[in-house]
Design a protein around this motif. Structure first.
Motif, PDB file in Angstrom:
ATOM      1  N   MET A 107       0.863  -1.092   0.023  1.00 24.51           N
ATOM      2  CA  MET A 107      -0.065   0.127   0.075  1.00 24.51           C
ATOM      3  C   MET A 107       0.785   1.323  -0.046  1.00 24.51           C
ATOM      4  O   MET A 107       0.668   2.050  -0.597  1.00 24.51           O
ATOM      5  CB  MET A 107      -0.927  -0.092   1.297  1.00 24.51           C
ATOM      6  CG  MET A 107      -2.005  -1.230   1.216  1.00 24.51           C
ATOM      7  SD  MET A 107      -3.221  -1.136  -0.202  1.00 24.51           S
ATOM      8  CE  MET A 107      -2.327  -2.294  -1.188  1.00 24.51           C
ATOM      9  N   ALA A 108       1.904   1.112   0.651  1.00 21.31           N
ATOM     10  CA  ALA A 108       2.680   2.381   0.712  1.00 21.31           C
ATOM     11  C   ALA A 108       3.600   2.464  -0.551  1.00 21.31           C
ATOM     12  O   ALA A 108       3.517   3.873  -0.903  1.00 21.31           O
ATOM     13  CB  ALA A 108       3.964   1.972   2.069  1.00 21.31           C
ATOM     14  N   LEU A 109       3.854   1.541  -1.093  1.00 23.37           N
ATOM     15  CA  LEU A 109       4.524   1.825  -2.454  1.00 23.37           C
ATOM     16  C   LEU A 109       3.508   2.200  -3.562  1.00 23.37           C
ATOM     17  O   LEU A 109       3.894   3.221  -4.373  1.00 23.37           O
ATOM     18  CB  LEU A 109       5.027   0.311  -2.934  1.00 23.37           C
ATOM     19  CG  LEU A 109       6.453  -0.319  -2.128  1.00 23.37           C
ATOM     20  CD1 LEU A 109       6.760  -1.592  -2.678  1.00 23.37           C
ATOM     21  CD2 LEU A 109       7.468   0.769  -2.363  1.00 23.37           C
ATOM     22  N   LEU A 110       2.284   1.955  -3.696  1.00 20.30           N
ATOM     23  CA  LEU A 110       1.253   2.381  -4.331  1.00 20.30           C
ATOM     24  C   LEU A 110       0.913   3.738  -4.243  1.00 20.30           C
ATOM     25  O   LEU A 110       0.760   4.457  -5.031  1.00 20.30           O
ATOM     26  CB  LEU A 110       0.193   1.487  -4.503  1.00 20.30           C
ATOM     27  CG  LEU A 110       0.406  -0.162  -4.781  1.00 20.30           C
ATOM     28  CD1 LEU A 110      -0.943  -0.877  -4.653  1.00 20.30           C
ATOM     29  CD2 LEU A 110       0.854  -0.033  -6.288  1.00 20.30           C
ATOM     30  N   GLY A 329       8.776   9.513  -4.954  1.00 22.59           N
ATOM     31  CA  GLY A 329       9.569   8.673  -5.669  1.00 22.59           C
ATOM     32  C   GLY A 329       9.043   7.714  -6.501  1.00 22.59           C
ATOM     33  O   GLY A 329       9.961   6.616  -6.959  1.00 22.59           O
ATOM     34  N   GLY A 330       8.027   7.481  -6.806  1.00 29.15           N
ATOM     35  CA  GLY A 330       7.416   6.452  -7.573  1.00 29.15           C
ATOM     36  C   GLY A 330       8.037   6.527  -8.991  1.00 29.15           C
ATOM     37  O   GLY A 330       8.542   5.349  -9.400  1.00 29.15           O
ATOM     38  N   ALA A 331       8.208   7.418  -9.858  1.00 31.64           N
ATOM     39  CA  ALA A 331       8.705   7.463 -11.031  1.00 31.64           C
ATOM     40  C   ALA A 331      10.184   6.857 -11.075  1.00 31.64           C
ATOM     41  O   ALA A 331      10.862   6.258 -11.874  1.00 31.64           O
ATOM     42  CB  ALA A 331       8.732   8.967 -11.574  1.00 31.64           C
ATOM     43  N   ALA A 332      11.002   7.680  -9.978  1.00 31.35           N
ATOM     44  CA  ALA A 332      12.311   7.129  -9.960  1.00 31.35           C
ATOM     45  C   ALA A 332      12.489   5.548  -9.871  1.00 31.35           C
ATOM     46  O   ALA A 332      13.190   4.986 -10.203  1.00 31.35           O
ATOM     47  CB  ALA A 332      12.950   7.759  -8.724  1.00 31.35           C
TER      48      ALA A 332
END
Length: 371
Positions: A107-110, A329-332
């Protein structure tokens, strides 16, 4: 940079530590108290029982213990494994220890705009590296978690990575680099920044304005060229982008310039006429690299666009602008894994020097650092 994601990764580490807590092994309790449970039982036991125990042969005792171990192993291997590890001062990480923390991590990553397939890959790697893993009590569960996260993150972030400067150094000159992406993400500014980055390392460059349709495009890139004292090759508005970049290559060859930096019009992957321009540039100029530019703060949108551009025009790498303003930071985390092509640079500010060569290992270490 990416502080939000860093906090969430730290939270996962703490969750696993709490779930995997166990009591110290009996040997340590014995050493701390100076009392032996075995000694207490022998004092309380009747003499006859003690004599009978003494009469029992060591071979029979060992055999019975082996049989008990075998039965435990047959009936419940995980229980036996954990009991044996506990007795020797170790703990075992099991599915139940990870179930809730892994769900929270997903959930944290999404929530941090990490693409779904990338999040799943990270979870699978963490699970694979930790399940059934034992550690000595002198180590910490946090260190075990950090090692698994390190490997899982590096696995997705470092996909396709290559040494950009080494490729520039070894390539035949001039090296031609074309920049593409949607409108307003910082392509032209990134070209100026890369020109300065190259100059700091002893490479000369010329800019070529292939963005021939947008009003004011020539003026914008000319301003950067004047500030940096670089030559700009441009045509009148409405000219052929491929012809402009071709002229840039010819100028570089005639003047012993190392790198040609070609701008292009902002486009969507669905813009057939603009995508046809990229195909023509590829045929006429045969650039050494095509770099996709987008904003790190665009998160999932940047990841989707990177995939779409790579499918349509095959990029060689990506530049993420405004990375200093991105807490997610999702794109990176996602772009390289989704496209199979590396992130090469991060834009980290407004100045010409605010372009950082992307280092996957350095990023992972910063995400897992407690400072």
């Amino acid at each position: 940079m990416f502080d939000g994601l860093k906090d969430k990764l730290s939270g996962f580490r703490k969750d696993v530590e709490e779930n995997a807590e166990v009591e110290e092994p009996a040997e340590q309790d014995e050493a701390e108290t100076g009392e032996s449970p075995a000694a207490e039982s022998s004092e309380d036991a009747p003499a006859a029982e003690s004599d009978a125990s003494a009469a029992e042969s060591p071979t029979e005792v060992d055999s019975a213990a082996d049989d008990d171990d075998a039965d435990a192993d047959d009936n419940d291997p995980s229980t036996f494994q954990r009991a044996k590890a506990f007795a020797t001062g170790r703990i075992i990480i099991e599915e139940e220890d990870l179930e809730e923390p892994l769900w929270d991590l997903e959930m944290a990553l999404l929530e941090s705009d990490v693409e779904m397939s990338v999040a799943e890959r990270i979870l699978d790697t963490v699970r694979e590296k930790m399940l059934g893993e034992s550690r000595k009590q002198v180590e910490t569960t946090g260190e075990l978690v950090e090692s698994a996260l390190h490997d899982a993150l590096l696995d997705v972030i470092a996909v396709g990575q290559f040494d950009f400067e080494e490729r520039i150094a070894e390539a035949d000159k001039p090296v031609t680099i074309v920049f593409t992406g949607v409108n307003g993400v910082g392509k032209t500014t990134s070209i100026a920044k890369l020109s300065e980055w190259l100059a700091d390392r002893g490479y000369s460059s010329v800019m070529a304005n292939g963005d021939t349709y947008r009003a004011g495009a020539n003026e914008q890139i000319q301003e950067h060229a004047d500030r940096l004292d670089r030559e700009l090759i441009s045509h009148d508005q409405g000219g052929d982008p491929a012809a402009v970049i071709y002229d840039g290559v010819e100028y570089a060859e005639a003047n012993d310039i190392d790198v040609v930096l070609g701008d292009t019009a902002g486009r969507l992957h669905t813009s057939d006429d603009l995508m046809a321009q990229l195909e023509k540039i590829d045929r006429v100029v045969a650039p050494d690299m095509t770099l996709f530019v987008d904003e790190a703060v665009a998160g999932q949108d940047a990841v989707n666009r990177a995939k779409e551009f790579n499918d349509a025009a095959e990029i060689d790498g990506a530049v993420l602008t405004k990375a200093d303003a991105d807490s997610s930071g999702g794109a990176a985390i996602s772009v390289a894994y989704v496209t199979g092509k590396p992130i090469l640079f991060l834009g980290t500010g407004q100045g010409y020097d605010d372009l950082t060569l992307f280092d996957p290992e350095e990023l992972v270490e910063s995400l897992l650092s407690e400072n």
